[in-house]
Scaffold this active site. Structure first.
Site, PDB file in Angstrom:
ATOM      1  CB  CYS A 140      -4.949  -1.857  -1.591  1.00 14.82           C
ATOM      2  SG  CYS A 140      -6.969  -0.375  -0.591  1.00 14.82           S
TER       3      CYS A 140
ATOM      4  CB  ALA B 245      -0.876  14.302   2.537  1.00 13.66           C
TER       5      ALA B 245
ATOM      6  CB  CYS C 166      -8.842  -4.839  -3.570  1.00 16.97           C
ATOM      7  SG  CYS C 166      -7.544  -3.087  -3.133  1.00 16.97           S
TER       8      CYS C 166
ATOM      9  CD  GLU D 168      -5.193  -6.054  -0.402  1.00 20.65           C
ATOM     10  OE1 GLU D 168      -5.286  -4.848  -0.841  1.00 20.65           O
ATOM     11  OE2 GLU D 168      -5.722  -6.515  -0.074  1.00 20.65           O
TER      12      GLU D 168
ATOM     13  CG  ASN E  65      -0.277  -0.453   2.873  1.00 24.58           C
ATOM     14  OD1 ASN E  65       0.809  -0.980   2.537  1.00 24.58           O
ATOM     15  ND2 ASN E  65      -1.203  -0.061   3.364  1.00 24.58           N
TER      16      ASN E  65
ATOM     17  CE1 TYR F 189      -4.586  11.481   5.507  1.00 25.21           C
ATOM     18  CE2 TYR F 189      -6.657  11.947   6.466  1.00 25.21           C
ATOM     19  CZ  TYR F 189      -5.325  11.395   6.678  1.00 25.21           C
ATOM     20  OH  TYR F 189      -4.881  11.947   8.269  1.00 25.21           O
TER      21      TYR F 189
HETATM   22  N1  THU Z   1      -5.101  -1.718   2.842  1.00 24.04           N
HETATM   23  C1  THU Z   1      -4.835  -2.509   1.510  1.00 24.04           C
HETATM   24  O1  THU Z   1      -4.221  -2.061   1.723  1.00 24.04           O
HETATM   25  N2  THU Z   1      -5.652  -3.070   1.147  1.00 24.04           N
HETATM   26  C2  THU Z   1      -7.070  -3.687   1.075  1.00 24.04           C
HETATM   27  O2  THU Z   1      -7.521  -4.805   0.846  1.00 24.04           O
HETATM   28  C3  THU Z   1      -7.256  -2.952   2.965  1.00 24.04           C
HETATM   29  C4  THU Z   1      -7.000  -1.885   2.856  1.00 24.04           C
HETATM   30  C5  THU Z   1      -3.996  -0.494   3.103  1.00 24.04           C
HETATM   31  C6  THU Z   1      -5.105   0.892   2.531  1.00 24.04           C
HETATM   32  C7  THU Z   1      -4.529   2.317   4.015  1.00 24.04           C
HETATM   33  O3  THU Z   1      -2.982   2.487   3.791  1.00 24.04           O
HETATM   34  C8  THU Z   1      -4.425   1.223   5.039  1.00 24.04           C
HETATM   35  O4  THU Z   1      -4.650  -0.617   4.343  1.00 24.04           O
HETATM   36  C9  THU Z   1      -5.482   0.955   5.767  1.00 24.04           C
HETATM   37  O5  THU Z   1      -6.750   1.754   5.452  1.00 24.04           O
END
Ligand code: THU
Length: 136
Positions: free
Chosen positions: A59, A52, A93, A61, A48, A54
């Site tokens: 992610c 800044a 994702c 994946e 991930n 958000y």
């Molecule tokens: N996140 C992922 O990388 N994959 C997911 O399927 C769920 C959430 C990340 C996004 C963010 O950087 C952090 O986890 C918290 O939400």
């Protein structure tokens, strides 16, 4: 108890955990690493990458998926996602993966490599909306 895990899965677990180490997570402090295997055997990693602003965050994946598709791969059979608490892929994702690999096997692990879930994407995204729903 020792659990016998096939070597392809073990390799992806290691890739996913290593990728989590590259996560850029100044806001959530929640590292996510992914290992995605294309049908030709090529393995892609992802983490991930937060921002800044958000919602701009991507992610782990989807990072792996976009890396793979941008290098010409469109078929995948195995995804391993590593987080501290073996979190499952988010809805965005799931949808993006479904486009290319509805039958993807999705394994979640913790950072020690313990498998928590081992399911198909079709179970994570029931009655998913895929390319076949749209006229060509
Ligand atoms: N996140 C992922 O990388 N994959 C997911 O399927 C769920 C959430 C990340 C996004 C963010 O950087 C952090 O986890 C918290 O939400």
């Amino acid at each position: 108890m020792t659990v016998n895990v096939d070597s392809a899965v073990q390799q992806l677990i290691e890739v996913a955990i290593a990728a989590a180490g590259n996560a850029y997570i100044p806001y959530s402090n929640y590292p996510v690493g992914a290992g995605l295997r294309a049908l030709d055997g090529t393995i892609y990693s992802g983490c991930n990458v937060e921002n800044a602003s958000y919602p701009v965050t991507i992610c782990g994946e989807r990072t792996a998926l976009v890396k793979a598709v941008s290098e010409g791969r469109r078929q995948f059979d195995l995804l391993v996602v590593a987080t501290r608490n073996a979190g499952s892929p988010c809805g965005m994702c799931r949808q993006m993966l479904y486009e290319f690999a509805p039958n993807l096997r999705v394994i979640t692990v913790d950072m020690d490599g313990n498998i928590h879930t081992d399911v198909l994407l079709t179970d994570l995204l029931l009655d998913g909306f895929g390319p076949d729903r749209l006229p060509r």
